[in-house]
Design a protein around this motif. Sequence first.
Motif, short mmCIF file in Angstrom:
data_model
loop_
_atom_site.label_atom_id
_atom_site.label_comp_id
_atom_site.label_asym_id
_atom_site.label_seq_id
_atom_site.Cartn_x
_atom_site.Cartn_y
_atom_site.Cartn_z
N SER A 26 1.02 9.05 -6.21
CA SER A 26 1.24 10.45 -5.86
C SER A 26 2.27 11.14 -6.77
CB SER A 26 1.69 10.57 -4.40
OG SER A 26 2.98 10.01 -4.24
N TYR B 110 0.82 -1.22 0.00
CA TYR B 110 0.00 0.00 0.00
C TYR B 110 0.86 1.26 0.00
CZ TYR B 110 -4.42 -2.40 0.24
OH TYR B 110 -5.51 -3.17 -0.07
N GLU B 111 1.99 1.23 0.68
CA GLU B 111 2.90 2.38 0.63
C GLU B 111 3.43 2.58 -0.79
OE1 GLU B 111 5.81 1.45 3.61
OE2 GLU B 111 4.52 2.13 5.24
N ASP C 18 -9.33 6.27 -2.05
CA ASP C 18 -9.56 7.71 -2.14
C ASP C 18 -8.63 8.36 -3.15
OD1 ASP C 18 -11.54 7.49 -0.22
OD2 ASP C 18 -10.32 8.30 1.42
N SER C 19 -7.36 7.92 -3.17
CA SER C 19 -6.40 8.46 -4.13
C SER C 19 -6.82 8.14 -5.56
CB SER C 19 -5.00 7.89 -3.89
OG SER C 19 -4.50 8.29 -2.66
N GLN D 276 -7.48 4.72 2.02
CA GLN D 276 -6.66 5.84 1.54
C GLN D 276 -6.28 5.64 0.08
OE1 GLN D 276 -3.39 5.79 4.29
NE2 GLN D 276 -4.53 6.80 5.91
N TYR D 277 -5.93 4.42 -0.26
CA TYR D 277 -5.58 4.09 -1.64
C TYR D 277 -6.78 4.33 -2.56
CZ TYR D 277 -5.73 0.78 -5.49
OH TYR D 277 -5.94 0.20 -6.70
N ARG E 152 -7.67 0.71 6.60
CA ARG E 152 -7.43 2.15 6.50
C ARG E 152 -6.52 2.47 5.32
NH1 ARG E 152 -7.32 1.50 11.98
NH2 ARG E 152 -5.06 1.41 12.09
N LEU E 153 -5.47 1.68 5.14
CA LEU E 153 -4.57 1.88 3.99
C LEU E 153 -5.32 1.68 2.68
CD1 LEU E 153 -1.44 -0.03 5.32
CD2 LEU E 153 -1.61 2.44 4.94
N ALA F 113 0.65 4.08 -2.86
CA ALA F 113 0.50 5.50 -2.56
C ALA F 113 1.61 6.32 -3.21
CB ALA F 113 0.50 5.72 -1.04
#
Length: 160
Positions: free
Chosen positions: A86, A78-79, A141-142, A138-139, A134-135, A82
């Motif tokens: 990004s 997930y990092e 949402d991105s 967030q992903y 949660r990760l 992201a």
Amino acid sequence: MMCSNAMKLSTRLTAPDTDQYFKREVQRQSILELYATKGTGQVSMRELASHLRVTPGAFYHHYPSKQHLLFDFIEELYENLATILSQPKPVSADPIDFVVRAHLDLYVLRPYHFKIALRDTPLLKPKHRDAVQRLSAQYHDSVWGILALKNAEQQAEPNV
């Protein structure tokens, strides 16, 4: 062929060259491959230690549990997602194409991460599973943010 986004990502994810770092990464990759091929739930801590040719005590010293390792691999995925999402996209790039290419490029770099994230996330303890959710949110949402730009651009274009 990987696009420049994936190449930049693989370069950024590389830590300084040290013998200890290299040995640890080789071990992590070996564990990741074992998890991906056999399934995390099918691999015991003793088997992991044997696979790495270390004693169980030495293994426990460096890796507290299978859960921590599994969570680390999924969190790393997930990092990476992201990070790659990004990155600035070329002005002319279609947002959908950008998202798809980013995922395909990362899949080429991290196929085992994707496999265990999809298959083994339910094996995580609730604390780690909640963190992964949660990760994941967030992903998502991105991704939706990038795709919303496409929708906004299409609505702003005059009808011809």
